[in-house]
Motif scaffolding. Structure first.
Motif, PDB file in Angstrom:
ATOM      1  N   ILE A 152       0.946  -1.326   0.002  1.00 61.71           N
ATOM      2  CA  ILE A 152       0.063   0.077   0.006  1.00 61.71           C
ATOM      3  C   ILE A 152       0.778   1.259   0.157  1.00 61.71           C
ATOM      4  CG2 ILE A 152      -2.096  -0.762   0.897  1.00 61.71           C
ATOM      5  CD1 ILE A 152      -1.390  -0.154   3.612  1.00 61.71           C
ATOM      6  N   LYS A 153       0.134   2.340  -0.456  1.00 66.13           N
ATOM      7  CA  LYS A 153       0.875   3.613  -1.020  1.00 66.13           C
ATOM      8  C   LYS A 153       0.860   4.513   0.305  1.00 66.13           C
ATOM      9  CE  LYS A 153      -0.368   3.563  -5.211  1.00 66.13           C
ATOM     10  NZ  LYS A 153      -0.677   4.498  -6.666  1.00 66.13           N
ATOM     11  N   LYS A 154       0.055   4.357   0.928  1.00 68.17           N
ATOM     12  CA  LYS A 154      -0.525   5.124   2.154  1.00 68.17           C
ATOM     13  C   LYS A 154      -1.294   4.348   3.533  1.00 68.17           C
ATOM     14  CE  LYS A 154      -4.952   6.812   0.609  1.00 68.17           C
ATOM     15  NZ  LYS A 154      -6.257   6.733   0.662  1.00 68.17           N
ATOM     16  N   ASP A 155      -1.091   5.019   4.502  1.00 68.96           N
ATOM     17  CA  ASP A 155      -1.665   4.538   5.749  1.00 68.96           C
ATOM     18  C   ASP A 155      -3.206   4.182   5.406  1.00 68.96           C
ATOM     19  OD1 ASP A 155       0.777   5.093   6.720  1.00 68.96           O
ATOM     20  OD2 ASP A 155      -0.017   6.823   8.081  1.00 68.96           O
ATOM     21  N   VAL A 156      -3.685   2.906   5.866  1.00 65.29           N
ATOM     22  CA  VAL A 156      -5.163   2.766   5.663  1.00 65.29           C
ATOM     23  C   VAL A 156      -5.601   2.130   7.062  1.00 65.29           C
ATOM     24  CG1 VAL A 156      -5.145   2.205   3.353  1.00 65.29           C
ATOM     25  CG2 VAL A 156      -4.990   0.397   4.635  1.00 65.29           C
ATOM     26  N   VAL A 157      -7.010   2.127   7.206  1.00 67.06           N
ATOM     27  CA  VAL A 157      -7.617   1.459   8.579  1.00 67.06           C
ATOM     28  C   VAL A 157      -8.258   0.394   7.820  1.00 67.06           C
ATOM     29  CG1 VAL A 157      -9.220   1.847  10.290  1.00 67.06           C
ATOM     30  CG2 VAL A 157      -7.741   3.515   9.737  1.00 67.06           C
ATOM     31  N   LEU A 158      -8.198  -0.970   8.236  1.00 72.13           N
ATOM     32  CA  LEU A 158      -9.036  -2.126   7.757  1.00 72.13           C
ATOM     33  C   LEU A 158      -9.516  -2.644   8.923  1.00 72.13           C
ATOM     34  CD1 LEU A 158      -6.491  -3.797   5.305  1.00 72.13           C
ATOM     35  CD2 LEU A 158      -8.393  -2.750   4.693  1.00 72.13           C
ATOM     36  N   GLN A 159     -10.812  -2.624   9.050  1.00 71.01           N
ATOM     37  CA  GLN A 159     -11.500  -3.064  10.437  1.00 71.01           C
ATOM     38  C   GLN A 159     -11.073  -2.828  11.584  1.00 71.01           C
ATOM     39  OE1 GLN A 159     -12.222  -7.448  11.028  1.00 71.01           O
ATOM     40  NE2 GLN A 159     -14.351  -6.730  10.228  1.00 71.01           N
ATOM     41  N   GLY A 160     -10.983  -1.321  11.744  1.00 64.05           N
ATOM     42  CA  GLY A 160     -10.412  -0.798  13.004  1.00 64.05           C
ATOM     43  C   GLY A 160      -8.715  -1.047  13.198  1.00 64.05           C
ATOM     44  N   HIS A 161      -7.914  -1.519  12.186  1.00 62.45           N
ATOM     45  CA  HIS A 161      -6.581  -1.733  12.597  1.00 62.45           C
ATOM     46  C   HIS A 161      -5.843  -0.768  11.489  1.00 62.45           C
ATOM     47  CE1 HIS A 161      -7.046  -5.541  14.361  1.00 62.45           C
ATOM     48  NE2 HIS A 161      -7.949  -6.137  13.363  1.00 62.45           N
ATOM     49  N   TRP A 162      -5.170  -0.097  12.321  1.00 56.85           N
ATOM     50  CA  TRP A 162      -4.537   0.922  11.506  1.00 56.85           C
ATOM     51  C   TRP A 162      -3.063   0.192  10.836  1.00 56.85           C
ATOM     52  CZ3 TRP A 162       0.643   2.636  12.199  1.00 56.85           C
ATOM     53  CH2 TRP A 162       1.082   3.696  11.656  1.00 56.85           C
ATOM     54  N   ILE A 163      -2.945   0.384   9.433  1.00 54.56           N
ATOM     55  CA  ILE A 163      -2.130  -0.346   8.735  1.00 54.56           C
ATOM     56  C   ILE A 163      -1.018   0.680   8.016  1.00 54.56           C
ATOM     57  CG2 ILE A 163      -1.542  -2.012   7.091  1.00 54.56           C
ATOM     58  CD1 ILE A 163      -3.592  -3.121   8.839  1.00 54.56           C
ATOM     59  N   PRO A 164       0.274   0.716   8.365  1.00 57.59           N
ATOM     60  CA  PRO A 164       1.261   1.873   7.766  1.00 57.59           C
ATOM     61  C   PRO A 164       1.243   1.525   6.433  1.00 57.59           C
ATOM     62  CG  PRO A 164       2.216   0.391   9.148  1.00 57.59           C
ATOM     63  CD  PRO A 164       1.016   0.033   9.168  1.00 57.59           C
ATOM     64  N   SER A 165       1.497   3.018   5.801  1.00 53.22           N
ATOM     65  CA  SER A 165       1.984   2.739   4.346  1.00 53.22           C
ATOM     66  C   SER A 165       3.078   1.931   4.015  1.00 53.22           C
ATOM     67  CB  SER A 165       2.471   4.238   3.822  1.00 53.22           C
ATOM     68  OG  SER A 165       3.045   4.361   2.705  1.00 53.22           O
ATOM     69  N   GLY A 166       3.155   1.177   3.054  1.00 52.92           N
ATOM     70  CA  GLY A 166       4.632   0.330   2.764  1.00 52.92           C
ATOM     71  C   GLY A 166       4.194  -1.259   3.140  1.00 52.92           C
ATOM     72  N   THR A 167       3.058  -1.419   3.929  1.00 51.83           N
ATOM     73  CA  THR A 167       2.747  -2.675   4.449  1.00 51.83           C
ATOM     74  C   THR A 167       2.336  -3.679   3.161  1.00 51.83           C
ATOM     75  OG1 THR A 167       2.062  -1.904   6.371  1.00 51.83           O
ATOM     76  CG2 THR A 167       1.104  -4.192   5.830  1.00 51.83           C
ATOM     77  N   THR A 168       2.525  -4.921   3.265  1.00 48.98           N
ATOM     78  CA  THR A 168       2.132  -5.895   1.988  1.00 48.98           C
ATOM     79  C   THR A 168       0.678  -6.181   2.521  1.00 48.98           C
ATOM     80  OG1 THR A 168       4.254  -6.766   2.136  1.00 48.98           O
ATOM     81  CG2 THR A 168       2.692  -8.034   1.073  1.00 48.98           C
ATOM     82  N   ILE A 169      -0.206  -6.295   1.616  1.00 49.13           N
ATOM     83  CA  ILE A 169      -1.556  -6.539   1.542  1.00 49.13           C
ATOM     84  C   ILE A 169      -1.881  -7.850   0.856  1.00 49.13           C
ATOM     85  CG2 ILE A 169      -3.893  -5.951   1.652  1.00 49.13           C
ATOM     86  CD1 ILE A 169      -2.678  -4.207   3.544  1.00 49.13           C
ATOM     87  N   VAL A 170      -2.587  -8.825   1.163  1.00 50.93           N
ATOM     88  CA  VAL A 170      -2.985 -10.055   0.241  1.00 50.93           C
ATOM     89  C   VAL A 170      -4.311 -10.085   0.195  1.00 50.93           C
ATOM     90  CG1 VAL A 170      -2.563 -12.123  -0.362  1.00 50.93           C
ATOM     91  CG2 VAL A 170      -0.831 -10.928   0.600  1.00 50.93           C
TER      92      VAL A 170
END
Ligand code: HEM
Length: 495
Positions: free
Chosen positions: A374-392
């Motif tokens: 991911i290119k920016k921070d996101v919130v998924l189901q209440g979890h804050w996920i920082p930019s640069g994290t791998t998502i599947v």
């Protein structure tokens, strides 16, 4: 003193590994140093179970360590839609495996493992060329029907125990080769295809091995230290496969007529675009290395997936004779002769379409989808996920979720039909994935699957051979495939 330093270092290492690096991530199984959760993945091949277990234990958003780095997995369709469709730009960047791109591709080229302008320009260009060739229209339909006829001719000669897989391989390989290079692999060209296919199989199988997955997911320095053989193998595969694409490109460069407006194939369209751009001072975006990598991506993605789906379909028909009978009944009612079934018959064959849908769901070709970064921070189901994290975006877990597809291991095309026997739209069936990077060849694949299935089942019945019912156990090699099997192919008694 040494002992104290040693114990402190071990303590600090585990604190960092087990707590610090995991502290803000969604929950998930405890990772091993370097290997992460790869053991859980390889414990039950081809790997679905690890993600189903996590989904059950931690919910639809969890962290699973692919080697030394964490990846956040999403296993719920609504959440995927929210992220990959409604916020598509944030989730369209691929996670790049440098240990593959550098030694095999020569850099971040192609479309499958490319990002930014390269990805955008070449995805758009390929789709444009596909449209010009009539993918989804008559022109392509005729080419697929010719290959379907070849399969029918070969099946008609089948006696005793017969392997259907080679015929699907050759037909599907010939179709994509016509799109790319303008010729089919029939007759004297068949040995060329078999040789290429065998190298490709080797590469794909190797990339699906735990050894290769481990090497792909650690740093280059560590990979070189721990598995120098990997880089030698990649060089060997590169030389064998890329030299085929290179020779085709050379041949096209010598024979091309730049004044002709119409293009014979993808390579010709690419070379013309290259010339146009070079005249305008752009020598980079349509380079030779990019073309080689595009040929590799389209050739590979366009062959193994469709051919494996067809092999699974015959396998499921063998295991479910009552469903095969229903398919024949519908074909007899709607077609009722040996005439060619065409795309215009599709709306009248809802059971057949449901049969294909159910094959794609149960075959579940991609046990781990291709990761994003991911290119920016996101919130998924209440979890804050920082930019640069791998998502599947883990579509395989959706297809095997009993809440979405009850009794998920049962082959049941009726899931996709309503009470009137008409086709029902089931949003969760996304075998071509979701979002801006969903399969580029979906139109071609859907046409191939329909025309092959309708015409082949119209002519033949498939029965177990002398060895009985073939195994349903899958081999994993980046995508899954059935184990090699044989069956009996009987001509049907139709007018
Ligand atoms: C039954 C057949 C097929 C299935 C199930 C399938 C499935 C997929 C899946 C799951 C992806 C990954 C999407 C993602 O990253 O989210 C994908 C990507 C892709 N597929 Fe297919 N595919 C099939 C046939 C084809 C064919 C026939 C072609 C080529 C002509 C093709 C070309 C590609 C390409 C180039 C990508 C990468 C797209 C991008 O990153 O923008 N596929 N496919």
């Amino acid at each position: 003193m040494f002992l104290i330093i040693f114990i402190t270092a071990i303590f600090a290492f585990f604190l960092h590994q087990l707590y610090w690096r995991r502290r803000n991530l969604p929950p998930g199984p405890i990772p091993w140093p370097l290997f992460g959760n790869l053991y859980e993945f390889s414990k039950h091949p081809p790997g679905y179970q690890a993600f189903l277990d996590c989904h059950k234990k931690y919910g639809p958003v969890f962290t699973f360590w692919m080697g030394s780095d964490p990846a956040v997995f999403i296993t719920d369709h609504e959440l995927l839609k929210e992220a990959f469709v409604r916020d598509g730009d944030t989730f369209n960047e691929k996670f790049i495996y440098e240990n593959f791109n550098e030694p095999f591709r020569g850099g971040n080229f192609g479309v499958f493992d490319a990002n930014g302008e390269t990805w955008k320009t070449h995805r758009r260009f390929a789709l444009h060329v596909f449209r010009d060739f009539g993918i989804g229209k008559d022109l392509m339909e005729q080419k697929i029907l010719l290959e379907t006829e070849e399969i029918i001719k070969s099946f008609a000669k089948a006696t005793g125990d017969f392997s259907v897989q080679e015929d699907f391989d050759l037909a599907v390989g010939s179709i994509i080769n016509q799109v790319l290079f303008g010729y089919s692999f029939r007759n004297e060209k068949e040995p060329e295809f078999r040789q290429l296919k065998s190298v490709l199989n080797e590469l794909i199988c190797y990339l699906g091995s735990t050894e290769a997955i481990f090497t792909l997911t650690v740093s280059k320095t560590l990979a070189k230290l721990l598995n120098p053989n990997y880089f030698k193998k990649m060089k060997k595969y590169r030389e064998k496969l890329m030299s085929f694409y290179e020779s085709q490109i050379e041949k096209h460069s010598e024979e091309i007529d730049f004044d002709l407006e119409e293009n014979k194939d993808y390579v010709e369209a690419f070379l013309k675009e290259q010339k146009k751009r070079e005249a305008a001072g752009d020598f980079e975006s349509f380079s030779k290395i990019q073309l080689q990598n595009m040929c590799f991506d389209l050739w590979v993605a366009g062959s193994d997936t469709t051919t494996n789906t067809m092999s699974f379909m015959i396998l499921y028909a063998l295991h479910n004779p009552d469903m095969q009978k229903k398919l024949h009944e519908e074909l007899d009612r709607v077609i009722g002769s040996r005439r060619q079934v065409s795309m215009s018959d599709k709306n009248d064959l809802p059971f057949l379409t449901a049969f294909i849908n159910e094959t794609q769901r149960l075959a579940n070709l991609v046990p781990i989808n291709f990761p994003r970064q991911i290119k920016k921070d996101v919130v998924l189901q209440g979890h804050w996920i920082p930019s640069g994290t791998t998502i599947v975006h883990q579509i395989s877990a959706i297809f095997y979720d009993d809440k979405v597809f009850p009794d998920h291991q049962k082959f049941n095309p009726y899931r996709f039909l309503d009470n009137e026997g008409q086709l029902k739209k089931v949003d969760e069936l996304i075998p071509f994935s979701i979002g801006k990077r969903q399969c580029l060849g979906e139109g071609l694949a859907r046409m191939e699957l329909f025309l092959f299935t309708a015409n082949i089942f119209n002519h033949f019945e498939f029965l177990p051979g002398t060895e009985g019912l073939p195994s349903l156990v899958k081999d994993f090699s980046s995508v899954v495939r059935p184990k090699k099997y044989t069956c009996r192919v009987l001509k049907r008694d139709i007018p």
